[in-house]
Design an enzyme around this catalytic site. Structure first.
Site, mmCIF file in Angstrom:
data_model
loop_
_atom_site.group_PDB
_atom_site.id
_atom_site.type_symbol
_atom_site.label_atom_id
_atom_site.label_comp_id
_atom_site.label_asym_id
_atom_site.label_seq_id
_atom_site.Cartn_x
_atom_site.Cartn_y
_atom_site.Cartn_z
ATOM 1 C CG ASP A 122 -16.879 -16.309 -14.393
ATOM 2 O OD1 ASP A 122 -16.790 -17.175 -13.499
ATOM 3 O OD2 ASP A 122 -17.014 -15.104 -14.134
ATOM 4 C CB SER A 123 -20.855 -17.432 -12.526
ATOM 5 O OG SER A 123 -19.929 -16.535 -11.950
ATOM 6 C CE1 TYR A 164 -22.968 -20.549 -12.550
ATOM 7 C CE2 TYR A 164 -20.938 -21.728 -13.026
ATOM 8 C CZ TYR A 164 -22.183 -21.279 -13.413
ATOM 9 O OH TYR A 164 -22.626 -21.571 -14.667
ATOM 10 N N GLY A 165 -20.351 -19.211 -6.602
ATOM 11 C CA GLY A 165 -19.535 -19.405 -5.406
ATOM 12 C C GLY A 165 -20.300 -19.625 -4.122
ATOM 13 C CB CYS A 205 -15.514 -19.927 -13.139
ATOM 14 S SG CYS A 205 -16.507 -19.994 -11.637
ATOM 15 C CG ASN A 206 -10.431 -19.124 -9.130
ATOM 16 O OD1 ASN A 206 -9.347 -19.606 -8.847
ATOM 17 N ND2 ASN A 206 -10.542 -18.021 -9.848
ATOM 18 C CD GLU A 227 -21.287 -10.127 -12.382
ATOM 19 O OE1 GLU A 227 -22.169 -9.686 -13.134
ATOM 20 O OE2 GLU A 227 -20.422 -10.948 -12.748
ATOM 21 C CB CYS A 244 -13.032 -15.090 -7.053
ATOM 22 S SG CYS A 244 -14.569 -14.612 -7.889
ATOM 23 C CB THR A 245 -12.076 -15.046 -12.811
ATOM 24 O OG1 THR A 245 -13.434 -15.498 -12.789
ATOM 25 C CG2 THR A 245 -11.145 -16.232 -12.935
ATOM 26 C CG HIS A 246 -16.562 -11.892 -10.449
ATOM 27 N ND1 HIS A 246 -16.747 -13.176 -10.883
ATOM 28 C CD2 HIS A 246 -17.646 -11.189 -10.863
ATOM 29 C CE1 HIS A 246 -17.903 -13.253 -11.525
ATOM 30 N NE2 HIS A 246 -18.475 -12.053 -11.530
HETATM 31 N N1 DGL Z 1 -15.780 -15.762 -11.023
HETATM 32 C C1 DGL Z 1 -16.105 -16.921 -10.303
HETATM 33 C C2 DGL Z 1 -14.906 -17.549 -9.621
HETATM 34 O O1 DGL Z 1 -13.811 -17.375 -10.099
HETATM 35 C C3 DGL Z 1 -17.259 -17.015 -9.399
HETATM 36 C C4 DGL Z 1 -18.118 -15.903 -9.050
HETATM 37 C C5 DGL Z 1 -19.436 -16.479 -8.541
HETATM 38 O O2 DGL Z 1 -20.244 -16.788 -9.411
HETATM 39 O O3 DGL Z 1 -19.584 -16.657 -7.333
HETATM 40 O O4 DGL Z 1 -15.025 -18.239 -8.641
#
Ligand code: DGL
Length: 262
Positions: free
Chosen positions: A6-7, A38-39, A69-70, A146, A178-180
């Site tokens: 993941d990011s 990443y998003g 990571c989505n 985060e 989003c996995t966060h």
């Molecule tokens: N956890 C990531 C996701 O599921 C992205 C978070 C990010 O880096 O923006 O999309």
């Protein structure tokens, strides 16, 4: 050994589910913290980072790859990478949402990249064309997760700001795309209430990987003395380590390393 990336911290919510489903597997987790988020990036950049991460994990001799990571999953369209099976989160998460919705009105909170890719719309349409998807980009939630602001009035307010337009559409199921976001589950529960089913990626993708490994038993290795869970990051941060360990608790990380993808 299974490679997961993941990011940043978000994919740890997936890693936790994977470890629970697969107690006899070893895992190496890569958090690309130097390039987070990443998003907010373009599809081309996300795809380039994804390929680099998969390549890096493959060199560690993993037997399967999980894109936890989505945003990266939304831009990856192959079931394999250089001969290794790749598991992504979009399809299993959509399937779970399609199974649980009763009124076929599903909400999506995700990064801008995931919403913009239309991956969830396409995936849900394939599973059940009667489902209506209401999507909302929620870019501020990743930094809050985060930071570890799980129980904070500001988090509640931001979650409300993003979830309210979806709740107004009478959704009964909300995909945490989003996995966060599962890190902020408390605020999401508070805002959405018990009548809305919250869908996470972790257990859905873990079930898919487990089914694959059952068909390929040669890939399940028994524990040995070497580390079972290794976490690699592309930037060093004591905050990451501490918060990551809390997210994974009671599972503990055996080895931490800083890595350079170049
Ligand atoms: N956890 C990531 C996701 O599921 C992205 C978070 C990010 O880096 O923006 O999309």
């Amino acid at each position: 050994m299974i490679g997961v990336f993941d990011s940043g911290l978000g994919g740890l919510t997936v890693l936790k589910a994977l470890v629970e489903h697969l107690p006899n597997q070893k895992f190496v987790y890569l958090g690309d913290t130097a390039r987070l988020p990443y998003g907010a990036k373009s599809g081309e950049t996300i795809l380039k980072y994804t390929e680099q991460n998969l390549h890096f994990l493959k060199k560690l001799n993993v037997q399967a790859l999980v894109i936890a990571c989505n945003s990266a999953s939304a831009h990856w369209h192959s079931p394999e990478f250089e001969g290794l099976p790749v598991f992504t989160v979009i399809h299993p998460t959509s399937a779970q949402a399609a199974k649980l919705t009763r009124n076929k009105r599903v909400g999506l909170l995700a990064t801008r990249a995931t919403v913009g890719s239309n991956s969830y719309v396409k995936s849900l349409q394939e599973i059940d064309p009667a489902i209506e998807l209401y999507a909302q980009a929620a870019p501020l939630l990743v930094p809050f997760a985060e930071e570890g602001l799980v129980n904070d009035p500001l988090t509640n307010l931001i979650v409300y700001r993003y979830a309210q337009p979806l709740l107004a559409e009478n959704i009964d199921t909300l995909i945490l795309g989003c996995t966060h976001y599962p890190i902020l589950k408390e605020a999401l529960y508070k805002v959405c209430g018990a009548q809305v089913e919250l869908i996470e990626s972790g257990h859905a993708v873990a079930a898919e990987l487990t089914a694959y490994l059952e068909k390929n038993p040669q890939m399940t290795v028994a524990h040995s003395k070497t580390p079972r869970i290794t976490v690699l990051t592309t930037d060093s941060s004591e905050h990451f380590k501490k918060w990551a360990q809390e997210i994974l608790s009671p599972i503990s990380v055996d080895q931490w390393n800083l890595v350079d993808l170049a």
